[in-house]
Structures are given as structure tokens and as C-alpha cells.
Design a protein around this motif. Structure first.
Motif, PDB file in Angstrom:
ATOM      1  N   PRO A 403      44.389   1.362 108.629  1.00 56.78           N
ATOM      2  CA  PRO A 403      45.935   1.502 108.378  1.00 56.78           C
ATOM      3  C   PRO A 403      46.512   0.279 109.167  1.00 56.78           C
ATOM      4  N   ALA A 404      46.137   0.037 110.498  1.00 58.14           N
ATOM      5  CA  ALA A 404      46.899  -1.162 111.180  1.00 58.14           C
ATOM      6  C   ALA A 404      46.405  -2.340 110.485  1.00 58.14           C
ATOM      7  N   GLY A 405      45.220  -2.617 109.966  1.00 60.12           N
ATOM      8  CA  GLY A 405      44.953  -3.681 109.278  1.00 60.12           C
ATOM      9  C   GLY A 405      45.877  -3.766 108.154  1.00 60.12           C
ATOM     10  N   ASP A 406      46.278  -2.523 107.374  1.00 58.31           N
ATOM     11  CA  ASP A 406      47.138  -2.931 106.125  1.00 58.31           C
ATOM     12  C   ASP A 406      48.405  -3.244 106.705  1.00 58.31           C
ATOM     13  N   HIS A 407      48.918  -2.605 108.055  1.00 55.72           N
ATOM     14  CA  HIS A 407      50.102  -3.160 108.491  1.00 55.72           C
ATOM     15  C   HIS A 407      50.310  -4.381 108.676  1.00 55.72           C
ATOM     16  N   VAL A 408      49.138  -4.943 109.192  1.00 54.67           N
ATOM     17  CA  VAL A 408      49.298  -6.466 109.560  1.00 54.67           C
ATOM     18  C   VAL A 408      49.206  -7.334 108.241  1.00 54.67           C
ATOM     19  N   LEU A 409      48.596  -6.856 107.534  1.00 54.89           N
ATOM     20  CA  LEU A 409      48.486  -7.645 106.060  1.00 54.89           C
ATOM     21  C   LEU A 409      50.189  -7.625 105.543  1.00 54.89           C
ATOM     22  N   HIS A 410      50.765  -6.348 105.586  1.00 55.30           N
ATOM     23  CA  HIS A 410      52.027  -6.219 104.988  1.00 55.30           C
ATOM     24  C   HIS A 410      53.017  -7.173 105.798  1.00 55.30           C
ATOM     25  N   THR A 411      52.736  -7.094 107.119  1.00 56.64           N
ATOM     26  CA  THR A 411      53.793  -7.832 108.072  1.00 56.64           C
ATOM     27  C   THR A 411      53.427  -9.419 107.898  1.00 56.64           C
ATOM     28  N   LEU A 412      52.381  -9.878 107.614  1.00 60.70           N
ATOM     29  CA  LEU A 412      51.968 -11.158 107.369  1.00 60.70           C
ATOM     30  C   LEU A 412      52.591 -11.776 106.197  1.00 60.70           C
ATOM     31  N   ALA A 413      52.534 -10.873 104.995  1.00 61.38           N
ATOM     32  CA  ALA A 413      53.257 -11.243 103.781  1.00 61.38           C
ATOM     33  C   ALA A 413      54.609 -11.345 103.818  1.00 61.38           C
ATOM     34  N   LEU A 414      55.305 -10.562 104.887  1.00 59.43           N
ATOM     35  CA  LEU A 414      57.044 -10.798 105.041  1.00 59.43           C
ATOM     36  C   LEU A 414      57.012 -12.127 105.854  1.00 59.43           C
ATOM     37  N   THR A 415      56.264 -12.406 106.689  1.00 64.73           N
ATOM     38  CA  THR A 415      56.571 -13.702 107.783  1.00 64.73           C
ATOM     39  C   THR A 415      56.202 -14.570 106.719  1.00 64.73           C
ATOM     40  N   ILE A 416      55.348 -14.673 105.918  1.00 64.17           N
ATOM     41  CA  ILE A 416      55.042 -15.792 105.131  1.00 64.17           C
ATOM     42  C   ILE A 416      56.322 -15.969 104.197  1.00 64.17           C
ATOM     43  N   THR A 460      54.528 -14.223 115.819  1.00 58.42           N
ATOM     44  CA  THR A 460      55.034 -13.007 115.355  1.00 58.42           C
ATOM     45  C   THR A 460      54.330 -11.595 116.076  1.00 58.42           C
ATOM     46  N   ARG A 461      55.238 -10.806 116.455  1.00 54.60           N
ATOM     47  CA  ARG A 461      54.782  -9.449 116.895  1.00 54.60           C
ATOM     48  C   ARG A 461      54.032  -8.640 116.015  1.00 54.60           C
ATOM     49  N   PHE A 462      52.904  -8.398 115.909  1.00 53.32           N
ATOM     50  CA  PHE A 462      52.268  -7.564 115.235  1.00 53.32           C
ATOM     51  C   PHE A 462      52.148  -6.138 115.873  1.00 53.32           C
ATOM     52  N   GLU A 463      53.018  -5.187 115.637  1.00 54.91           N
ATOM     53  CA  GLU A 463      53.016  -4.103 116.499  1.00 54.91           C
ATOM     54  C   GLU A 463      52.578  -2.663 115.594  1.00 54.91           C
ATOM     55  N   TYR A 464      51.690  -2.045 116.065  1.00 55.40           N
ATOM     56  CA  TYR A 464      51.294  -0.707 115.407  1.00 55.40           C
ATOM     57  C   TYR A 464      51.316   0.412 116.185  1.00 55.40           C
ATOM     58  N   GLN A 465      51.838   1.252 115.896  1.00 51.85           N
ATOM     59  CA  GLN A 465      52.049   2.606 116.780  1.00 51.85           C
ATOM     60  C   GLN A 465      51.985   2.184 118.202  1.00 51.85           C
ATOM     61  N   GLY A 466      52.930   1.392 118.595  1.00 53.04           N
ATOM     62  CA  GLY A 466      53.253   1.080 120.126  1.00 53.04           C
ATOM     63  C   GLY A 466      52.040   0.094 120.552  1.00 53.04           C
ATOM     64  N   GLN A 467      51.388  -0.416 119.715  1.00 48.16           N
ATOM     65  CA  GLN A 467      50.309  -1.646 120.271  1.00 48.16           C
ATOM     66  C   GLN A 467      50.744  -2.980 119.682  1.00 48.16           C
ATOM     67  N   GLN A 468      50.370  -3.910 120.598  1.00 46.83           N
ATOM     68  CA  GLN A 468      50.632  -5.183 119.942  1.00 46.83           C
ATOM     69  C   GLN A 468      49.365  -5.714 119.475  1.00 46.83           C
ATOM     70  N   LEU A 469      49.423  -6.444 118.455  1.00 45.41           N
ATOM     71  CA  LEU A 469      48.281  -7.085 117.850  1.00 45.41           C
ATOM     72  C   LEU A 469      48.203  -8.404 117.877  1.00 45.41           C
ATOM     73  N   GLU A 470      47.274  -9.222 118.457  1.00 44.96           N
ATOM     74  CA  GLU A 470      47.519 -10.452 118.446  1.00 44.96           C
ATOM     75  C   GLU A 470      46.720 -10.839 117.099  1.00 44.96           C
ATOM     76  N   VAL A 471      47.394 -11.765 116.186  1.00 43.47           N
ATOM     77  CA  VAL A 471      47.107 -12.215 115.033  1.00 43.47           C
ATOM     78  C   VAL A 471      47.316 -13.633 114.789  1.00 43.47           C
ATOM     79  N   THR A 472      46.403 -14.541 114.158  1.00 42.61           N
ATOM     80  CA  THR A 472      46.444 -15.963 113.903  1.00 42.61           C
ATOM     81  C   THR A 472      46.046 -16.045 112.583  1.00 42.61           C
ATOM     82  N   VAL A 473      46.099 -17.124 112.020  1.00 39.34           N
ATOM     83  CA  VAL A 473      45.805 -17.471 110.779  1.00 39.34           C
ATOM     84  C   VAL A 473      45.328 -18.866 110.507  1.00 39.34           C
ATOM     85  N   SER A 474      44.249 -19.196 109.783  1.00 35.71           N
ATOM     86  CA  SER A 474      43.709 -20.758 109.701  1.00 35.71           C
ATOM     87  C   SER A 474      44.337 -21.019 108.139  1.00 35.71           C
ATOM     88  N   VAL A 475      44.391 -22.113 107.942  1.00 41.36           N
ATOM     89  CA  VAL A 475      45.153 -22.714 106.919  1.00 41.36           C
ATOM     90  C   VAL A 475      44.348 -23.817 106.143  1.00 41.36           C
TER      91      VAL A 475
END
Ligand code: GTP
Length: 524
Positions: A403-416, A460-475
Motif C-alpha cells: 500500500p505504501a508503494g501504491d501511495h508513492v505511485l499515486h503521488t508520483l503521478a500527481l507530481t508529474i 517531493t515529500r512522500f509520506e505514508y502513515q507518518g513515515q518519510q519515504l525517499e524517492v528518486t526517478v531515472s529518466v
């Protein structure tokens, strides 16, 4: 006076209704007989018109059947009272019984054929009245009446003369007065509501014309004053006028008025046309009045029928239009609902459920359209593609859960979406891979957009249930070379992405041609 002979639910006690009916009918009958004997008797002693039977028949046509018995004593007593000065009692009783036979026969047959609530409201009911009243019942009664005259000592050779006198007098009375009495009761309310000053003035004009023409017809040419008499036909136009404008009540009134004027002249002023025997003149008058009544009332009924069918047609037409409108509204509603449903379906079919951006199929469809359009137009306008892939996304899932991964995907889509132009298209290619189509973009712009996205994701701060997730992308980026198809373009972006991963991730890779379609340099 409104419907005096109708049974009502008024405060009037029921036991009084019958006697009252008897009194009203007896009074009307007596007045009719008195008028017939004193006012319509020709110098030769013949009643030109016999009104009382019209009163009795109107009563039977208007009254409910259980009130009919009250008519019998009323008619008998009134007949005896009217006849006694001139006839012996037995013959007065006989005349009364014959008249009762006539009106009961006519009323029974008329109501049997035209229904219990008789009115002069259609041509067929008018015809029914004509057939059973003046034609059948009066004719049969005349045979009996003429017999009584023989019994009174008249010569047998005069039998048919008495038969004719009885029939014509009765028939004329029924023809002229019964419609008048019936419509006066049945259509009283309707007549009252439609009455206004203009109609009153018109009615007076018709009446004045009838009286004037009646006066002219019976005075010009009578005696020795003017040799050429005027035809009684002259009285027909105002009767037609009355029928056309006032229906059956108008026609019946006009004929009754014409009859009053004509009989008045003939009986009281002895205005017979020159050289005409009184009997012939009376017969001609009776015939004319009968024709005027039949044609006038018939015309009124026919126009009434026409009006009713026109109103029926109009009502049906209005109803049809209303139904049509309803149907059109319903079709429009359904069409709109279908359109909405289609739009929803299209949206569902073209959207990625997790991220809300375009799915793989929709993205490819749009990308192919863009490439095809440029091929067709032979247009060199720029087009570029970015392929984005989350770095070490598996760790995110493994560490924080799916679910945290899903949240990251969703937030990433918004960021893009927040970092591209409205005309750019972002889609999920699969898993943690995203594609971005950049129309009208040259090489430099494409790289700038890719860098901006990379930095935006990293920031972007990827937060899930109070936890900070470090996320980067390669393009990986690829600028369309003006020739290749979408698969080839994606393939090049994928290769660049692979390079970015290989060179350490969180970076942008891709060859930017010196000139690309859309660059001014390209067309130089
Ligand atoms: N939560 C979630 N995870 C997904 C989804 N689709 C794919 N993944 C996961 O994405 C991960 C992709 O992992 P890999 O292909 O190994 O790539 P990576 O871990 O991102 O490593 P690199 O791409 O090499 O940086 C897998 O763990 C998939 O299960 C999804 O819809 N939701």
C-alpha cells in the motif's frame, strides 16, 4: 328557473316532487291547450298548431322514468279542463288518452334508441326524435283522434281531413316546442355561461328580423293591397342565422317566433294571400313551419356535431403534441444519460485506476495519433518522449508494504502532472514506469523538462502513515527523429532509461540530436 322537472338532491322533500311535477305539467299542458284552442284556431275552426303534447313529451324526455306516472293524471285533468267548454266529457277523456298514448309512445321509443338522458345535442338524437315523435306517434294518434271526431257525429267522408288536421297540428307542436323546452332545461347552464351583451344584441337582431320579415310576408300581398305576395321562404335566412350562431336553442326560438308571427297574422288579421283558399293557406303555413323547424334544428344539430368533432380533433391533436413533447424530452434525457455513460466508460477505459492518469493503451493511442498526424502533414513540428522509472522501488514495497508503494505511485503521478504543460500527456506504462509525451518540444526543452521532473520528484515529500519515504526517478528521453514510429521512439527512451539506471540512477539520459524536428535549424 333551472331544471324544474329534474329530480334533485335539494332540500325539497321527495314526496312533494311527484305532485309538483304533476302540477307543472298540468299547468303547461293546459296553457298549451288553451293557446291551441283560442290562439291558433283558423276561421274554419282548425287548430294550426297543437302545443300541449309538446309540453307532455318534453316532460317525459326530461323526467326519470319513475316520475312518468305523474304525467298521466296531469295530462288527463288538463285536457278535460281545456276541452269541457266545447266537448262532452267522454270525448275529452278520449282526447286525453290519445294524447297520452302519443307522447308515451314517442318518449319510450326515443329514449330506447337514444339513451336515458335525452337532449338535442347530436344529429342522430334529433333524427330519432323526428322519426318517433312527429312522424310516427303523431300519425298513429291522428288515426284515433279522427275516430273520436267521427264518434262525435262528424261525417265519415271527413275522416282523413280530421286525421290530417290532428297530425299536422300535433306534429308541428312537437317539432317547434319540444326542442325549445328540452334545450331550455338541459342546456340552461351552458346557455347562461355563454350569454353576454354581444350575444344578447345579436339575438335581439335575429328576433327583430324574424318579426319584420314575418310582418312583410303576411302583409304584403294579402288582401287587395299588393297583388304579388312575398314567399314565406324569406323567413328561413334568419332561422339559419339563429341556428348557426346559437345552435338548437337559437333555431328552435327563431322558428317558434316565426310561427307565432305567422299564426298571429293568419288567425287574428285574416291575412290570407289573394285567391288562396284558407285551408290551402293554412296547409302551406304548416308545411313551411315544419320544414323550417326540421331544417333549422337539424342545421343547429349538424353544426353542433361539427363543432364537437372539431374540438375532439383539437383535443386529440393537443394530446398528441403533449405526448410527442414528453417523448422528445424523454429521448433527450436518455440520450444525455447514454452520452454521460459513454463518457464515463471512455474515461474508465482510458484511465489507470491507481494513479488516475492515462493508461498504457490510451497513451499509446494518443502517441500514435500524434506521430501519424505529423507523418500525414509532413510536419516537422517537434515531439519527444520521456520514460520515468522509480529507483529501487522494490525496496519501498519490501520495506513499507505494497500500500505504501501504491501511495508513492499515486503521488508520483500527481507530481508529474503538476510539472508538465496541459498539452503534454502523462501515462502509466506499467508497474513503476511512466511515459510522458511532449508535443512541440525540441531537444533542449525536453531535457529541461526531464531534469525538472527528476528534481521535483527528489524534492517531493512522500509520506505514508507518518513515515518519510525517499524517492528518486531515472529518466530516459528520446526526441522524435521525424521518421520512426512510436515503438521505435519508446525503444530509444527505454534504452536511455537503462543507461540512466546503469550510470547510478536519479539522472536523465538520452541523446539530443543537433537538430530535431521543430528546431529552426532543422528546416534550414
Ligand atoms: N505497490 C506497487 N508496486 C508495484 C506496482 N507495480 C509494480 N510494482 C513493484 O515495482 C517493483 C519493481 O521492481 P524492480 O523492477 O526490481 O525495480 P526497482 O526495485 O525499482 O529497481 P530499479 O528499477 O532497478 O531501480 C516490484 O517490486 C513490483 O512489485 C504497483 O502497482 N504497486
Amino acid at each position: 328557473m333551472s331544471r324544474p322537472l329534474e329530480p334533485t338532491t335539494s332540500a325539497f322533500p321527495d314526496w312533494l316532487t311527484g305532485p309538483l311535477i304533476g302540477i307543472v305539467v298540468a299547468a303547461g299542458y293546459f296553457v298549451g291547450a288553451w293557446l291551441g284552442v283560442t290562439q291558433t284556431i283558423s276561421p274554419e275552426g282548425k287548430a294550426i298548431i297543437w302545443p300541449p303534447n309538446a309540453v307532455a313529451l318534453a316532460a317525459l324526455l326530461l323526467l326519470p322514468r319513475h316520475r312518468w306516472p305523474w304525467v298521466i293524471p296531469a295530462v288527463l285533468l288538463a285536457e278535460i279542463a281545456a276541452d269541457l267548454p266545447a266537448f262532452p266529457l267522454w270525448s275529452a277523456v278520449a282526447f286525453g288518452l290519445i294524447n297520452l298514448f302519443e307522447v308515451f309512445l314517442a318518449a319510450t321509443l326515443i329514449r330506447w334508441l337514444s339513451g336515458p338522458r335525452f337532449d338535442f345535442d347530436s344529429l342522430s338524437r334529433g333524427a330519432c326524435f323526428l322519426l318517433f315523435g312527429p312522424l310516427l306517434a303523431a300519425t298513429l294518434a291522428a288515426f284515433l283522434g279522427a275516430g273520436v271526431y267521427l264518434a262525435l257525429g262528424k261525417e265519415a267522408s271527413a275522416y282523413f281531413a280530421y286525421w290530417q288536421m290532428w297530425w299536422f297540428g300535433d306534429a308541428l307542436g312537437l317539432l317547434i316546442l319540444t326542442p325549445l323546452l328540452v334545450v331550455a332545461v338541459r342546456q340552461f347552464d351552458e346557455l347562461r355561461t355563454r350569454w353576454n351583451r354581444a350575444r344578447a344584441a345579436e339575438a335581439i337582431a335575429v328576433a327583430a328580423l324574424v318579426i319584420t320579415l314575418g310582418f312583410l310576408v303576411h302583409s304584403v300581398g294579402s288582401g287587395t293591397r299588393i297583388s304579388q305576395p312575398l314567399s314565406q321562404i324569406l323567413l328561413l335566412p334568419p332561422v339559419f342565422w339563429a341556428a348557426a350562431r346559437f345552435g338548437v336553442p337559437g333555431a328552435a326560438s327563431a322558428v317558434a317566433l316565426a310561427a307565432t308571427v305567422s299564426i298571429g297574422f293568419m288567425v287574428h288579421w285574416d291575412s290570407l294571400p289573394p285567391g288562396l283558399a284558407p285551408e290551402t293557406a293554412i296547409l302551406a303555413l304548416q308545411e313551411f313551419l315544419a320544414v323550417a323547424a326540421i331544417v333549422g334544428v337539424g342545421l343547429g344539430l349538424m353544426l353542433g356535431d361539427l363543432r364537437a368533432s372539431r374540438e375532439g380533433l383539437r383535443a386529440a391533436h393537443d394530446e398528441l403534441e403533449r405526448k410527442n413533447r414528453e417523448l422528445e424530452e424523454r429521448v433527450a434525457e436518455r440520450t444525455q444519460a447514454l452520452r454521460d455513460a459513454n463518457q464515463r466508460l471512455e474515461a474508465i477505459a482510458s484511465t489507470d485506476a491507481l494513479t488516475g492518469i492515462a493508461n498504457r493503451w490510451h497513451f499509446l493511442e494518443v502517441a500514435q495519433r500524434e506521430v501519424h498526424r505529423r507523418h500525414e502533414a509532413d510536419s516537422g513540428s517537434g515531439l519527444a518522449l520521456l520514460m520515468l522509472d522509480l529507483d529501487h522501488f522494490k525496496q519501498v514495497n519490501d520495506t513499507y508494504g505494497h500500500p505504501a508503494g501504491d501511495h508513492v505511485l499515486h503521488t508520483l503521478a500527481l507530481t508529474i502532472r503538476d510539472n508538465i504543460r496541459p498539452l503534454d500527456l502523462c501515462g502509466r506504462f506499467g508497474g513503476e514506469e511512466f511515459l510522458i509525451l511532449l508535443p512541440e518540444a525540441d531537444g533542449e526543452t525536453t531535457r529541461a523538462v526531464a531534469e525538472r521532473l527528476r528534481e521535483a520528484v527528489a524534492a517531493t515529500r512522500f509520506e505514508y502513515q507518518g513515515q518519510q519515504l525517499e524517492v528518486t526517478v531515472s529518466v530516459g528521453l528520446a526526441v522524435w527523429d521525424g521518421q520512426e514510429d512510436v515503438d521505435e521512439l519508446i525503444q530509444r527512451a527505454d534504452t536511455a532509461l537503462y543507461r540512466a539506471k546503469h550510470r547510478g540512477r536519479n539522472r536523465v539520459e538520452g541523446d539530443i540530436p543537433e537538430t530535431s524536428p521543430g528546431d529552426p535549424k532543422a528546416s534550414a
